[in-house]
Scaffold this active site. Structure first.
Site, mmCIF file in Angstrom:
data_model
loop_
_atom_site.group_PDB
_atom_site.id
_atom_site.type_symbol
_atom_site.label_atom_id
_atom_site.label_comp_id
_atom_site.label_asym_id
_atom_site.label_seq_id
_atom_site.Cartn_x
_atom_site.Cartn_y
_atom_site.Cartn_z
ATOM 1 C CE LYS A 37 58.409 -37.722 20.842
ATOM 2 N NZ LYS A 37 58.176 -36.861 21.782
ATOM 3 C CG ASP A 64 60.774 -34.496 22.782
ATOM 4 O OD1 ASP A 64 61.372 -33.522 22.973
ATOM 5 O OD2 ASP A 64 59.658 -34.801 22.638
ATOM 6 C CE LYS A 66 59.409 -30.361 22.033
ATOM 7 N NZ LYS A 66 58.947 -31.766 22.721
ATOM 8 C CG ASP A 69 66.927 -23.360 33.158
ATOM 9 O OD1 ASP A 69 67.305 -22.051 33.376
ATOM 10 O OD2 ASP A 69 66.299 -23.837 33.701
ATOM 11 C CB THR A 123 54.281 -27.779 14.824
ATOM 12 O OG1 THR A 123 54.305 -28.710 16.001
ATOM 13 C CG2 THR A 123 55.835 -28.001 14.004
ATOM 14 N NE ARG A 215 48.563 -39.238 19.001
ATOM 15 C CZ ARG A 215 47.938 -38.197 18.858
ATOM 16 N NH1 ARG A 215 46.613 -37.690 19.394
ATOM 17 N NH2 ARG A 215 48.826 -37.224 18.251
HETATM 18 O O1 C5P Z 1 50.808 -39.754 18.280
HETATM 19 P P1 C5P Z 1 51.839 -39.097 17.375
HETATM 20 O O2 C5P Z 1 52.508 -39.801 16.144
HETATM 21 O O3 C5P Z 1 51.077 -37.700 16.906
HETATM 22 O O4 C5P Z 1 53.068 -38.523 18.337
HETATM 23 C C1 C5P Z 1 54.037 -37.455 17.738
HETATM 24 C C2 C5P Z 1 54.930 -37.173 18.899
HETATM 25 O O5 C5P Z 1 55.755 -36.027 18.330
HETATM 26 C C3 C5P Z 1 54.186 -36.761 20.195
HETATM 27 O O6 C5P Z 1 55.314 -37.057 21.416
HETATM 28 C C4 C5P Z 1 54.301 -35.158 20.103
HETATM 29 O O7 C5P Z 1 54.481 -34.537 21.320
HETATM 30 C C5 C5P Z 1 55.731 -35.103 19.293
HETATM 31 N N1 C5P Z 1 55.750 -33.681 18.514
HETATM 32 C C6 C5P Z 1 54.792 -33.495 17.494
HETATM 33 N N2 C5P Z 1 54.776 -32.248 16.943
HETATM 34 C C7 C5P Z 1 55.844 -31.396 17.117
HETATM 35 C C8 C5P Z 1 56.876 -31.897 17.902
HETATM 36 C C9 C5P Z 1 56.653 -33.078 18.561
HETATM 37 O O8 C5P Z 1 53.897 -34.158 17.309
HETATM 38 N N3 C5P Z 1 56.070 -30.442 16.196
#
Ligand code: C5P
Length: 234
Positions: A37, A64, A66, A69, A123, A215
């Protein structure tokens, strides 16, 4: 029912704006086990070449960005994304019907077409945040409303939290429906700044069709092993 490119079970979120780090992660991960992603951070720093690096290694790419526009601009952005050979593209459902339909028209369904999904309510937003921007009712109701609009405009699915996954799967059923879920943590790993985390297996059984994991994989000392362990857990 709309068709689209096959989707990997896991997209690894590449939240990095450091070139060495990005190249290291792409080398460490197995493209047979995941997609990548690419979000606003890496794309703003490196542009389309970061997508090219992932494609050269054989990863399916979730772009990603998003898009949100006017319809014509979003349609052109969707075409540009398709030309980057990505597997999945997203837009904001709150851009409304004409914007969503323009995106779908720009990316007509087909086996070679990227999946086209929408973000409903970020979220990070709660009921009070929505009230402040003039959206009454609960976040939950707004998610449901925007998901139905998204489906009505012919898009393939949504990005949502695992908490919403089963309700969203009901709106986007079948083999081609896409419910893409972040906030996933393998048992025993740190939640970081995520509030409501679920395990990969829980997310899939709740209805998620693909998981976004950052992460727990990208921060591991051996990202390749961390990915393999998650795949094994599934
Ligand atoms: O590191 P982690 O597993 O928390 O990363 C989650 C990814 O999903 C990040 O790129 C974050 O921006 C994205 N994301 C999220 N929650 C959302 C939408 C996107 O954590 N509601």
């Amino acid at each position: 029912m709309a068709t689209h490119r096959p989707q990997p079970r896991i997209y690894v979120a590449l939240d990095a704006a450091d070139k060495t780090r990005i190249r290291f992660l792409m080398e460490a991960l197995d493209p047979a086990l995941c997609g990548i992603k690419i979000g606003k951070e890496a794309f703003t720093a490196f542009g389309p070449q970061v997508v090219g690096w992932a494609r050269e290694r054989g990863f399916p790419v979730f772009l990603d960005l998003k898009f949100h526009d006017i319809p014509n601009t979003v349609a052109q952005a969707c075409r540009a994304a398709r030309d980057l050979d990505v597997a999945l593209v997203n837009v904001h459902a709150s851009g409304g019907r004409r914007m969503l339909e323009a995106a779908r028209e720009a990316l007509p369904a087909g086996e070679e077409s990227p999946g086209l999904i929408a973000v409903t309510v970020l979220t990070s937003m709660e009921d009070a945040d929505l009230a402040e921007i003039g959206v009454g009712g609960t976040a939950e109701a707004q998610v449901e409303r925007l998901a139905r609009l998204t489906a009505d405009c012919g898009l393939d699915g949504v990005v949502c939290s695992a908490r919403e996954a089963s309700a969203m799967r009901a709106v986007f059923p079948g083999e081609t429906g896409l419910v893409v879920t972040p906030g996933v943590r393998p048992a025993g790993s740190a939640a970081d700044d995520q509030r409501r985390v679920v395990t990969p297996a829980e997310a899939l059984s709740a209805g998620a069709t693909s998981l976004v994991i950052g992460r727990p994989i990208t921060g591991a000392s051996d990202p390749g092993k961390a990915l393999e362990a998650i795949v094994a857990e599934l």
